[in-house]
Design an enzyme around this catalytic site. Sequence first.
Site, mmCIF file in Angstrom:
data_model
loop_
_atom_site.group_PDB
_atom_site.id
_atom_site.type_symbol
_atom_site.label_atom_id
_atom_site.label_comp_id
_atom_site.label_asym_id
_atom_site.label_seq_id
_atom_site.Cartn_x
_atom_site.Cartn_y
_atom_site.Cartn_z
ATOM 1 N N ASP A 14 0.663 -1.398 -0.183
ATOM 2 C CA ASP A 14 -0.198 -0.112 -0.014
ATOM 3 C C ASP A 14 0.472 1.128 -0.410
ATOM 4 O OD1 ASP A 14 -2.413 1.633 0.332
ATOM 5 O OD2 ASP A 14 -1.922 1.787 2.215
ATOM 6 N N ASP A 16 -0.091 5.890 0.831
ATOM 7 C CA ASP A 16 -0.226 6.007 1.954
ATOM 8 C C ASP A 16 -0.559 5.623 3.505
ATOM 9 O OD1 ASP A 16 -1.382 8.004 -0.268
ATOM 10 O OD2 ASP A 16 -3.438 7.081 -0.580
#
Length: 252
Positions: A14, A16
């Site tokens: 991932d 952010d």
Amino acid sequence: MLGLPDGVRGCLFDMDGVLTRTATVHAAAWKSMFDEFLRRWAGRTGQPFVPFDAVADYDRYVDGKERLDGTRSFLRSRGISLPEGSPGDPQDAMTVHGLSNRKNALVQTVIDRDGVETFPGSVRYVLAARDAGLRRAVVSSSANTERVLSAAGLTGHFEARVDGVVAQRRHLAGKPAPDMYLAGAEALGLKPSEAAVFEDALAGVAAGRAGRFAFVVGVDRTGQADALRDHGADIVVSDLSELLDPRDEAAR
Ligand SMILES: O=P(O)(O)OC[C@H]1O[C@@H](O)[C@H](O)[C@@H](O)[C@@H]1O
């Protein structure tokens, strides 16, 4: 190797909050947009103004999800139903698209003004994964992924990217559905049982669990280790450097 079980041949990151310090930028933009909206809504309905909580509401309803899903999910938590509207809605439109457009404008303003910081431990981990011959992809709900990776100087570190733009084009269900991570593994030529997922969002670890990936690493930046475990993390770390061998760290 690298704190991962034997048989793992690739990593799905991932972005952010895992690679870049942008989860806080998103949380602040969500708060600013929703508080503007909630004030207007209170004025219109006569109900009290209860602000968006940038930690609790963000983690529970918004974090890790595609933008429109985040907007819908938080409104639902308040029992508010708005028309969907359409992608070109102005930022002050009281529609799901209008609110989402406002939030995106706020995020992009901050990214363009302040740039993007990385988590150094994550960058070291990605480089160590590359050196160890592991395949690497970014799997992020954000439609701003390309812009953020580029601002952070990380674009060249990954062989594949499945982001909010790709998900929309390919009609992939957003996290917590596993579809985006499955597409990330496929793009690397791996089965889920050969890939590890790295996530800071509850919706994201749930996606990793639902996809039956080899290993789900929960990255706890905000003190939600137990919730990450409950949603599907096999292990929780506060920084990816914890998974690196200290001897490799010393040599790097
Ligand atoms: O609005 P964007 O850039 O498409 O991002 C969508 C979501 O992307 C996720 O990565 C973030 O955790 C969320 O906070 C964000 O809202």
